[in-house]
Design an enzyme around this catalytic site. Structure first.
Site, PDB file in Angstrom:
ATOM      1  CG  ASP A 158       4.242 -12.774 -10.715  1.00  0.00           C
ATOM      2  OD1 ASP A 158       4.638 -12.016 -11.609  1.00  0.00           O
ATOM      3  OD2 ASP A 158       4.702 -12.777  -9.566  1.00  0.00           O
ATOM      4  CE  LYS A 161       2.271 -13.749 -17.017  1.00  0.00           C
ATOM      5  NZ  LYS A 161       1.865 -12.353 -16.822  1.00  0.00           N
ATOM      6  CB  SER A 196     -12.357   8.885  27.578  1.00  0.00           C
ATOM      7  OG  SER A 196     -13.625   9.346  27.989  1.00  0.00           O
TER       8      SER A 196
END
Length: 629
Positions: free
Chosen positions: A35, A166, A542
């Site tokens: 952008d 732009k 575990s």
């Protein structure tokens, strides 16, 4: 040349002094990829004459070598500092630039637009006062535009400028601009962004950035720089709040001085003020406000100070010194909004480290209440949060913490979650409010404590935590250890993985989340048993280091003994007395550790047993000798 006039006068001190009293505005640029955020910041610096001669020469040379804009200057190169950024033409990390005008001074952050770097945008937005949201006029409002805008709102940014960039590529078409602005403002209203301005710009051509453009005679609003100069900094509001000082460290240079150092996050303080130290709640009076330049008659939000108190009270790093009459809250359960920043998804029930202000505490996250769709603002059901997801979930801390709602205080309402094993930041969060149940449940003091229980049994409570692959021999060794300790007249209890799943944990499966909850429950039971003075032996696969670390953190120092029953997968599979490996290989038993679920071996266990080198009987004797003596 592009050198500030004050510097030409060879009086840098005068230049700095001229800007010292100006308000400082922290600004973030955000939006979707390409952008034009980096180009805009570069152009803003260039047009406001903030580029030195050597920088300009280097910029022109770099533009010819790697620039993407023909023979002209590629302004994005001013802030795209990483080699990877220049090679790809994208922003990856957050780049900060300082500049000043006659009216104000700014720190502007260039944040990446790619979705995979959203976590970096959150970092930049966490301290910003204002946001410039860029939109490519050819593409309009995109998903990342909405995501960044929503994050800006969540992170407390009050001022937003929609910069439609732009415009030169669409012939400065007013109709396109109006359509984009209308769509964005409708979205902004939906998410609660109130102060939204809009400006048509061209980062490449400089239109409406520092000076009004002749290409947009239909636009009558301020330039981008003009809008920035008019944004009100919120420092005054912070100083008007009640006093808050998160303690960073205790300053004790000698026996005659004890002060509490930190940066004031809200309000002001002066000698003679009544204060309260939280979470304990003790009160005292400020004796001195000390700085490197001498004592102050009053200090305000944003200043780093050391306070001395008139009373000798317990206060350490992580505590908060606050106005006695209006202290922040203390709780251990909260509703929070989370922005997930890790490649690995949230595992509900896993213990993370929560850093909020100067406090660091263990915390667990419940399954999300919902996840937010940034396009529609729909609240969607979710069992976890993936990378860049935004959701609401309950967080429980291992100890009460001092907090305020994020809407009232970034410092005491914003937090990060840290993986306990890798130390990577996995989420950024905002406290919404304390859950009511956290304030209605209190620890009950017992007349007979754990010390008395242990003394009665004439032993030191321990948790002997055996971990290893299925078939490694954990249960066999644990049973032998229990027998030997019983013969020694020790009070012992054995918690076995299979047995626990027949009762306490029979509602749990074998997904990662269920395994975590399985170990959490066992850890809580083991803690209660050590409070009763028992030696607890556990035999559980575990599989995750984080959960074993969580259980260790529940126990008193030295009480948790991690024992790795180390057996190769091939050896464990060869034993396969229960036929589980065969089922897992056949695909009829899912989430089996070692086959389609990982096992994270201990990195530094207190005891390691290689069952290929010793028998179960010898292993049990070694454990008893090492632990009991």
């Amino acid at each position: 040349m592009f050198v500030p006039e004050a510097l030409i006068a060879e009086d840098i001190g005068a230049y700095l002094a001229a800007h010292a009293d100006k308000s400082l505005l922290r600004v973030i640029t955000c939006g979707s990829v390409d952008d034009g955020k980096s180009t805009l910041i570069g152009r803003l610096l260039y047009d406001s004459k903030q580029i030195f001669d050597d920088q300009l020469s280097a910029l022109e040379a770099d533009s010819k070598r790697v620039g993407t804009q023909g023979a002209g200057i590629d302004f994005a190169l001013l802030v795209d500092g990483l080699a990877a950024e220049r090679e790809q033409g994208i922003t990856i990390d957050v780049a900060y630039r300082f500049f000043a005008t006659e009216r104000a001074k700014f720190i502007i952050a260039d944040c990446p637009g790619h979705e995979q770097y959203t976590r970096n945008m959150v970092t930049g937005a966490s301290t910003a006062d204002a946001a410039i949201v860029l939109v490519d006029a050819r593409k309009g409002v995109l998903t990342q535009t909405r995501r960044h805008s929503y994050l800006a709102k969540l992170l407390g940014i009050r001022h937003v400028m929609l910069a439609v960039n732009k415009m030169d590529l669409i012939g400065f078409d007013q109709a396109v601009f109006d359509t984009i602005v209308g769509e964005y403002r409708a979205f902004a209203e939906e998410i609660g962004l109130e102060a939204v301005a809009a400006v048509p710009i061209s980062g490449l051509g400089g239109d409406n950035i520092t000076t009004a453009s002749a290409n947009t005679p239909w636009y009558g609003g301020p330039t981008l720089l003009g809008w920035l100069e008019d944004v009100e900094v919120v420092a005054e509001a912070e100083q008007a709040r009640s006093f808050r000082l998160p303690v960073q460290w205790v300053n004790r240079p000698n026996l005659d001085f004890r002060g509490f150092a930190g940066t004031i996050s809200g309000g002001s303080v002066a000698p003679g003020d009544a204060v309260r130290v939280l979470p304990g709640g003790r009160t005292s009076t400020v004796a001195r406000v000390v700085t490197a330049d001498g004592d102050l008659a009053r200090a305000v939000a944003g200043q780093a100070v050391t306070l001395t108190l008139t009373d000798e009270i317990d206060c350490s790093r992580g505590n908060v010194i606050a106005a006695a009459a209006d202290p922040p809250q203390v709780a251990d359960q909260f509703e929070t909004t989370l922005v997930w920043m890790a490649e690995e998804a949230l595992l509900p029930g896993r213990s993370y480290l929560m850093k909020i202000g100067t406090q660091t505490v263990a915390a667990t996250v419940a399954a999300p209440k919902y996840q937010i769709n940034v396009n529609t603002m729909e609240q969607m059901a979710a069992k976890t949060l993936e990378l860049n997801a935004i959701g609401v979930a309950a967080v429980t801390t291992a100890a009460p913490i001092v907090f305020e709602a994020y809407a009232d205080s970034r410092e005491l309402g914003g937090f990060i979650l840290i993986d306990r094993v890798t130390n990577a930041t996995v989420a950024a969060g905002m406290v919404n409010f304390a859950l009511r149940r956290s304030q209605n449940i209190h620890l009950q003091a017992m007349s007979i404590g754990r010390e008395a229980m242990a003394q009665l049994k004439n032993q030191q409570p321990k948790v002997l935590w055996l971990t290893g692959l299925s078939g490694a021999g954990k249960s066999t060794i644990a049973d032998l250890v229990a027998k030997q300790l019983h013969r020694m007249n020790r009070h012992v209890f054995l918690l076995d993985g299979d047995n626990v799943r027949h009762g306490l944990n029979k509602d749990l499966g074998f997904t990662d989340a269920d395994r975590i909850e399985n170990i959490r429950r066992v850890g809580e039971v083991a803690k209660l048993m050590t409070d009763a003075g028992l030696i607890v032996i556990t035999a559980f696969i575990s599989p995750f280091r984080a959960e074993r670390a969580m259980v260790r953190s529940m126990m008193a120092p030295g009480e948790f003994v991690e024992i790795h029953v180390d057996t190769s997968l091939a050896a464990a599979e060869a034993r396969d007395v229960k036929g589980l490996y065969a089922k897992a290989r056949a695909g009829t038993l899912k989430n089996f550790t070692g086959i389609d679920s990982p096992y994270e071996a201990p990195e530094a266990p207190e005891i390691r047993i290689d069952t290929s080198l010793m028998s179960a009987e010898d292993a049990a004797m070694m454990i008893v000798d090492r632990v009991i003596g």
